[in-house]
Scaffold this motif. Structure first.
Motif, PDB file in Angstrom:
ATOM      1  N   LEU A   1       3.959  -1.515   8.630  1.00  0.00           N
ATOM      2  CA  LEU A   1       3.801  -0.822   7.349  1.00  0.00           C
ATOM      3  C   LEU A   1       5.087  -0.214   6.784  1.00  0.00           C
ATOM      4  CD1 LEU A   1       0.466   1.150   6.891  1.00  0.00           C
ATOM      5  CD2 LEU A   1       1.139  -1.079   5.999  1.00  0.00           C
ATOM      6  N   PRO A   2       5.885   0.493   7.594  1.00  0.00           N
ATOM      7  CA  PRO A   2       7.113   1.049   7.003  1.00  0.00           C
ATOM      8  C   PRO A   2       7.996  -0.044   6.392  1.00  0.00           C
ATOM      9  CG  PRO A   2       6.663   2.116   9.097  1.00  0.00           C
ATOM     10  CD  PRO A   2       5.685   0.984   8.975  1.00  0.00           C
ATOM     11  N   ALA A   3       8.111  -1.189   7.064  1.00  0.00           N
ATOM     12  CA  ALA A   3       8.923  -2.288   6.514  1.00  0.00           C
ATOM     13  C   ALA A   3       8.299  -2.822   5.228  1.00  0.00           C
ATOM     14  CB  ALA A   3       9.048  -3.408   7.553  1.00  0.00           C
ATOM     15  N   TYR A   4       6.976  -2.939   5.229  1.00  0.00           N
ATOM     16  CA  TYR A   4       6.283  -3.428   4.030  1.00  0.00           C
ATOM     17  C   TYR A   4       6.510  -2.485   2.851  1.00  0.00           C
ATOM     18  CZ  TYR A   4       2.567  -5.252   1.038  1.00  0.00           C
ATOM     19  OH  TYR A   4       1.876  -5.791  -0.011  1.00  0.00           O
ATOM     20  N   LEU A   5       6.345  -1.192   3.111  1.00  0.00           N
ATOM     21  CA  LEU A   5       6.482  -0.207   2.031  1.00  0.00           C
ATOM     22  C   LEU A   5       7.933  -0.144   1.539  1.00  0.00           C
ATOM     23  CD1 LEU A   5       4.115   2.584   3.430  1.00  0.00           C
ATOM     24  CD2 LEU A   5       3.622   0.917   1.621  1.00  0.00           C
TER      25      LEU A   5
ATOM     26  N   PHE B   1     -15.504  -9.399   2.976  1.00  0.00           N
ATOM     27  CA  PHE B   1     -14.353 -10.051   3.635  1.00  0.00           C
ATOM     28  C   PHE B   1     -14.044 -11.394   2.971  1.00  0.00           C
ATOM     29  CE2 PHE B   1     -15.989 -13.663   6.017  1.00  0.00           C
ATOM     30  CZ  PHE B   1     -17.356 -13.406   6.003  1.00  0.00           C
ATOM     31  N   LEU B   2     -15.015 -11.963   2.287  1.00  0.00           N
ATOM     32  CA  LEU B   2     -14.802 -13.253   1.618  1.00  0.00           C
ATOM     33  C   LEU B   2     -13.925 -13.116   0.381  1.00  0.00           C
ATOM     34  CD1 LEU B   2     -18.487 -14.548   1.772  1.00  0.00           C
ATOM     35  CD2 LEU B   2     -16.556 -15.533   3.024  1.00  0.00           C
ATOM     36  N   ARG B   3     -13.894 -11.926  -0.205  1.00  0.00           N
ATOM     37  CA  ARG B   3     -13.186 -11.734  -1.479  1.00  0.00           C
ATOM     38  C   ARG B   3     -11.948 -10.853  -1.379  1.00  0.00           C
ATOM     39  NH1 ARG B   3     -18.633 -11.923  -2.528  1.00  0.00           N
ATOM     40  NH2 ARG B   3     -18.797  -9.751  -1.918  1.00  0.00           N
ATOM     41  N   VAL B   4     -11.780 -10.170  -0.240  1.00  0.00           N
ATOM     42  CA  VAL B   4     -10.637  -9.268  -0.090  1.00  0.00           C
ATOM     43  C   VAL B   4      -9.648  -9.883   0.904  1.00  0.00           C
ATOM     44  CG1 VAL B   4      -9.935  -6.964   0.674  1.00  0.00           C
ATOM     45  CG2 VAL B   4     -12.064  -7.261  -0.602  1.00  0.00           C
ATOM     46  N   SER B   5      -8.387 -10.038   0.484  1.00  0.00           N
ATOM     47  CA  SER B   5      -7.368 -10.582   1.396  1.00  0.00           C
ATOM     48  C   SER B   5      -6.850  -9.475   2.309  1.00  0.00           C
ATOM     49  CB  SER B   5      -6.175 -11.116   0.611  1.00  0.00           C
ATOM     50  OG  SER B   5      -6.605 -11.998  -0.380  1.00  0.00           O
TER      51      SER B   5
ATOM     52  N   GLU C   1      -1.221 -14.451   5.793  1.00  0.00           N
ATOM     53  CA  GLU C   1      -0.230 -14.657   4.727  1.00  0.00           C
ATOM     54  C   GLU C   1       0.150 -13.373   4.018  1.00  0.00           C
ATOM     55  OE1 GLU C   1      -0.179 -17.961   2.281  1.00  0.00           O
ATOM     56  OE2 GLU C   1      -1.702 -19.073   3.393  1.00  0.00           O
ATOM     57  N   PRO C   2       1.446 -13.225   3.716  1.00  0.00           N
ATOM     58  CA  PRO C   2       1.926 -12.010   3.061  1.00  0.00           C
ATOM     59  C   PRO C   2       1.174 -11.715   1.766  1.00  0.00           C
ATOM     60  CG  PRO C   2       3.773 -13.315   3.796  1.00  0.00           C
ATOM     61  CD  PRO C   2       2.540 -14.144   4.031  1.00  0.00           C
ATOM     62  N   ILE C   3       0.946 -10.447   1.528  1.00  0.00           N
ATOM     63  CA  ILE C   3       0.307  -9.988   0.292  1.00  0.00           C
ATOM     64  C   ILE C   3       1.400  -9.402  -0.608  1.00  0.00           C
ATOM     65  CG2 ILE C   3      -1.006  -7.999  -0.568  1.00  0.00           C
ATOM     66  CD1 ILE C   3      -3.164  -8.678   1.477  1.00  0.00           C
ATOM     67  N   VAL C   4       1.424  -9.843  -1.840  1.00  0.00           N
ATOM     68  CA  VAL C   4       2.405  -9.336  -2.798  1.00  0.00           C
ATOM     69  C   VAL C   4       1.790  -8.165  -3.571  1.00  0.00           C
ATOM     70  CG1 VAL C   4       3.799  -9.925  -4.819  1.00  0.00           C
ATOM     71  CG2 VAL C   4       3.432 -11.625  -3.008  1.00  0.00           C
TER      72      VAL C   4
ATOM     73  N   TYR D   1      -3.718  -1.778  -7.725  1.00  0.00           N
ATOM     74  CA  TYR D   1      -3.445  -1.120  -6.446  1.00  0.00           C
ATOM     75  C   TYR D   1      -3.636  -2.063  -5.274  1.00  0.00           C
ATOM     76  CZ  TYR D   1      -2.570   3.559  -8.118  1.00  0.00           C
ATOM     77  OH  TYR D   1      -1.982   4.651  -8.704  1.00  0.00           O
ATOM     78  N   THR D   2      -2.708  -1.986  -4.323  1.00  0.00           N
ATOM     79  CA  THR D   2      -2.853  -2.611  -3.021  1.00  0.00           C
ATOM     80  C   THR D   2      -3.181  -1.480  -2.046  1.00  0.00           C
ATOM     81  OG1 THR D   2      -1.280  -4.356  -3.550  1.00  0.00           O
ATOM     82  CG2 THR D   2      -1.603  -3.874  -1.209  1.00  0.00           C
ATOM     83  N   ILE D   3      -4.113  -1.719  -1.140  1.00  0.00           N
ATOM     84  CA  ILE D   3      -4.505  -0.690  -0.172  1.00  0.00           C
ATOM     85  C   ILE D   3      -3.774  -0.964   1.139  1.00  0.00           C
ATOM     86  CG2 ILE D   3      -6.457   0.283   1.098  1.00  0.00           C
ATOM     87  CD1 ILE D   3      -8.198  -0.690  -1.325  1.00  0.00           C
TER      88      ILE D   3
END
Lengths: 250, 250
Positions: B167-171, B157-161, B98-101, B107-109
């Protein structure tokens, strides 16, 4: 071609017992070997190189008059602890365990019972990057000449001095220096004014810094946690600490 | 006792191809299993536990009405990718991609072509510790459900989505947010005023951030070097960056 007995002897250095008896250790892989050739203070007793390495580094071999034996792919496979490398191995004489003098104007790193060879190698690499080239190890730390440590250090073992000694006695000798320690319950690293030099202690992967060493600390510090993970690995904690200390020390 | 076919099927999840086909992955070891039991949003399709684990965590098994099969030592050895563990394995349903907003206040990594499963797991653990629980991965990153990644993440991994996407499209979608990147030639991390939120990009172990992603950065940053090491490993660099960003973001 190496004789069967010679191959067996060299291969035996993969074991700690044999390394200690012979006071020799193995260096493997392309970059570490190229760096070792240029680091004249190390005594190399054997160079086993592949045709690939010999061709690529012909200039170094010539400049430093390196006498080597050509390794076949099978010999390399037997001598090396790495699954993938095509460069060769060197057998190097261990330097003496010489005392490290902690100085007030820079940081000396002290390691209490670090068990994982990869962690020790990573810590050497970090110490090298951040310009803290003195690492004192408790006698129960993993051996710095473990092949996994040498590989993980990525050549930094050439520039970082190590010294194995009883830590409480060592720290008592430098009781006038600030002695920082990475603990789970210390001062907040982000909010504490840090001394410009001294000793930084990092502890065992599972149990942290032992009570006897904790008693020597003058400044227990903690990396603040903002999320859910229970702990950080000691190599990650070292990265964070050294980054903060380098900023004030250099 | 598991049937031979069942054991074979479960063991097949050690391979990526089979994980992808079945949309299932393995979780192994004591602490991750105990954490998984308490994280209700994950669908576990199989619990294989040892008598040791069942006795030690009887309260959890009861609280969460866990239905499990007892594993023999030999079954555990076959199912687990770890050499030493005495707890068991779980088979878990992969969540949807699922997409991350990305949000301006944290910060998003973003990871560009990270190849080593241990590095990815360590980065998840760091992201969790520092309270940055969103990690966007380029499609050529190693799979987050690789057993080595899951193990190295130590339950994080249980707590980080995670979200795999171009990536270029996401950024480009978040062009209004500060986009920081870890490069060899950027601004000095110690001397740059850091935004309180945005996206942090980390690149491939050997080649760094790809040119197409570099073109999206608004703030290229470098960890200052004070000594001789040529580079830092990407997981160490992540530790240093997140420690600095957590200080300004939280």
């Amino acid at each position: 071609m190496l004789s069967k007995n010679r191959l067996k002897y060299l291969k035996s250095l993969q074991q700690k017992k044999n390394r200690q008896e012979e006071q020799l250790f193995l260096v493997e892989g392309e970059k570490p070997l190229a760096e070792l050739m240029q680091a004249r203070q190390w005594r190399v007793v054997f160079w086993g190189l592949t045709p690939f390495f010999v061709e690529k580094y012909a200039h170094l071999i010539k400049t430093y008059s390196v006498e080597y034996e050509l390794l076949t792919a099978d010999e390399l496979h037997q001598l090396s602890t790495l699954e993938y490398q095509k460069a060769g191995v060197a057998v190097v004489s261990m330097p003496a365990n010489e005392p490290i003098v902690a100085k007030p104007e820079n940081y000396t790193i002290a390691l209490d019972n670090i068990q994982d060879p990869g962690n020790l190698g990573t810590i050497l690499r970090l110490a090298d990057w951040y310009g803290f080239p003195q690492v004192v190890c408790s006698p129960d730390c993993v051996e710095v000449y473990n092949p996994k440590t040498i590989v993980a250090s990525m050549g930094s073992f050439l520039r970082v001095s190590t010294y194995y000694t009883d830590l409480p006695a060592y720290l008592a000798q430098y009781a006038s220096l600030p002695t920082l320690g990475a603990l789970m319950e210390g001062e907040n690293l982000h909010k504490t004014s840090l001394p410009t030099g001294g000793i930084l202690v990092l502890g065992n992967e599972g149990h942290g810094i032992s009570p006897a060493v904790q008693a020597c600390l003058t400044l227990p510090l903690t990396i603040p946690r903002f999320g859910g993970a229970e702990s950080l690995n000691v190599a990650m904690a070292t990265a964070v600490f050294l980054d903060r200390l380098a900023e004030v020390a250099h």
